[in-house]
Design a protein around this motif. Structure first.
Motif, PDB file in Angstrom:
ATOM      1  N   THR A   4     -42.519  -1.993   8.169  1.00 11.50           N
ATOM      2  CA  THR A   4     -41.781  -0.755   7.908  1.00 11.50           C
ATOM      3  C   THR A   4     -41.911  -0.273   6.477  1.00 11.50           C
ATOM      4  O   THR A   4     -42.189   0.911   6.233  1.00 11.50           O
ATOM      5  N   LEU A   5     -41.686  -1.128   5.505  1.00 12.96           N
ATOM      6  CA  LEU A   5     -41.675  -0.704   4.100  1.00 12.96           C
ATOM      7  C   LEU A   5     -43.014  -0.099   3.696  1.00 12.96           C
ATOM      8  O   LEU A   5     -43.073   0.971   3.070  1.00 12.96           O
ATOM      9  N   ALA A   6     -44.097  -0.755   4.063  1.00 13.71           N
ATOM     10  CA  ALA A   6     -45.427  -0.259   3.690  1.00 13.71           C
ATOM     11  C   ALA A   6     -45.857   0.898   4.579  1.00 13.71           C
ATOM     12  O   ALA A   6     -46.434   1.884   4.093  1.00 13.71           O
ATOM     13  N   TRP A   7     -45.583   0.798   5.885  1.00 15.72           N
ATOM     14  CA  TRP A   7     -46.137   1.775   6.819  1.00 15.72           C
ATOM     15  C   TRP A   7     -45.382   3.099   6.816  1.00 15.72           C
ATOM     16  O   TRP A   7     -45.990   4.168   6.938  1.00 15.72           O
ATOM     17  N   ARG A   8     -44.076   3.048   6.662  1.00 16.23           N
ATOM     18  CA  ARG A   8     -43.273   4.280   6.747  1.00 16.23           C
ATOM     19  C   ARG A   8     -42.824   4.800   5.381  1.00 16.23           C
ATOM     20  O   ARG A   8     -42.354   5.940   5.292  1.00 16.23           O
ATOM     21  N   HIS A   9     -42.962   3.976   4.337  1.00 22.17           N
ATOM     22  CA  HIS A   9     -42.535   4.419   3.003  1.00 22.17           C
ATOM     23  C   HIS A   9     -43.662   4.327   1.973  1.00 22.17           C
ATOM     24  O   HIS A   9     -43.452   4.663   0.805  1.00 22.17           O
ATOM     25  N   ASN A  10     -44.833   3.848   2.404  1.00 19.34           N
ATOM     26  CA  ASN A  10     -46.012   3.759   1.525  1.00 19.34           C
ATOM     27  C   ASN A  10     -45.753   2.930   0.267  1.00 19.34           C
ATOM     28  O   ASN A  10     -46.323   3.202  -0.799  1.00 19.34           O
ATOM     29  N   LEU A  11     -44.899   1.926   0.376  1.00 22.78           N
ATOM     30  CA  LEU A  11     -44.618   1.062  -0.769  1.00 22.78           C
ATOM     31  C   LEU A  11     -45.283  -0.305  -0.587  1.00 22.78           C
ATOM     32  O   LEU A  11     -45.204  -0.900   0.480  1.00 22.78           O
TER      33      LEU A  11
END
Length: 315
Positions: free
Chosen positions: A164-171
């Motif tokens: 979620t953090l990387a895929w939906r927030h690009n972090l």
């Protein structure tokens, strides 16, 4: 014996052609269709690349033995890129990626203005081991020695709902140089007015008016992640270790067929492989769900002794 083997091969290829023909108009993928789709000589790209040498020792002494070194591609994984969370086009795998509290819904962003086409598109991505297994091994063995791929059938290597953090927030990749520098790690060209999108940040969002191109970019991002170790994502590396007489595929690089190529599975089932970008007709999926098989190159030779002495490549 040979005529019987030839008949069996013709029968198998005939059944494959029938399955491929029947599946071309299918709205969703199933495991049987995926298995048949892997029997593609074009994607296999089988060739002899050299000779391996082995030291063989027995009670009667030692000798040097040779074996043929070959290279071919293996369908390591099915990469699905789709808009609606929980609707992986590979129907048997949908239970793996159902919505969870931190990853729900999906689809495109819109301003509700009909004259605006600069939509923010979102795609989920699942990378799951290709199911073909022994059927593909038998197919490759028709051409000569067969190399083992890194993929394990039905193994989930990346499920974007868990990332979620990387895929939906690009972090944290939104601040990486690759994401901030125009022209760096891009699919297509700006000068040729055929820019499909950038590989970074490797998440589910991008701006692209062509839905098929957007899905392809997201699939490339997912493939980029799983073919590397130590990435800031929740995933399993899709990699194999080299050993004597075995040279596995390395990291996937966009537009470079020597690192991997793609076979479209839906909305159009193709019997050939290519890289992104390409000029082939691009069918648009009505529900925004696409899938490709990721084929990667492997080299190997048959073990013919206890000690590997080396190999010689041919042009």
């Amino acid at each position: 014996m040979k005529p019987r083997i030839t008949r069996l091969r013709r029968l198998r290829r005939g059944l494959t052609a029938a399955l491929l023909g029947a599946a071309t108009s299918a709205a969703a993928l199933d495991t049987a269709t995926l298995t048949a789709s892997a029997l593609s000589p074009d994607c296999l790209s089988y060739r002899v690349t050299g000779v391996c040498y082995w030291l063989y020792c027995s009670a009667f002494g030692c000798s040097v033995r040779a074996s043929v070194k070959v290279q071919h591609y293996v369908p390591d994984a099915v990469v699905a890129s789709y808009a609606n969370t929980g609707e992986n086009p590979w129907v048997e795998m949908r239970p793996m990626s159902q919505p969870i509290p931190s990853a729900q819904a999906g689809g495109d962003g819109t301003t509700s203005e009909v004259h605006e086409n600069d939509l923010a598109k979102f795609k989920n991505a699942d990378v799951i081991g290709h199911p073909t297994g022994s059927v593909f091994n038998d197919f490759a063995a028709d051409f000569g020695p067969a190399c083992q791929g890194a993929g394990i059938a039905f193994m989930p290597y990346l499920l974007s709902i868990l990332d979620t953090l990387a895929w939906r927030h690009n972090l944290p990749e939104t601040v990486y140089p690759e994401a901030l520098t125009p022209g760096m790690r891009e699919i297509g060209t700006r000068d040729g007015l055929d820019l499909w999108g950038s590989v970074y940040p490797r998440g589910g969002f991008l701006h692209q008016t062509d839905d098929h191109k957007a899905a392809a970019v997201v699939a490339q991002r997912a493939g980029d992640i799983v073919t590397r170790e130590g990435q800031p994502h929740v995933y399993q590396p899709l990699l194999a270790e080299s050993r004597d007489g075995y040279w596995p595929a390395e990291a996937l690089i966009e537009s470079d067929a020597s690192t991997g190529k793609w076979q479209e599975l839906t909305p159009h089932l193709s019997s050939t492989c290519m890289t992104f970008p390409h000029d082939n007709p691009r069918a648009q999926a009505q529900r925004g769900d696409y899938a490709w098989a990721l084929w990667r190159p492997y080299e190997c030779c048959q073990r013919r002794g206890q000690v590997f002495l080396g190999s010689v490549d041919i042009d």
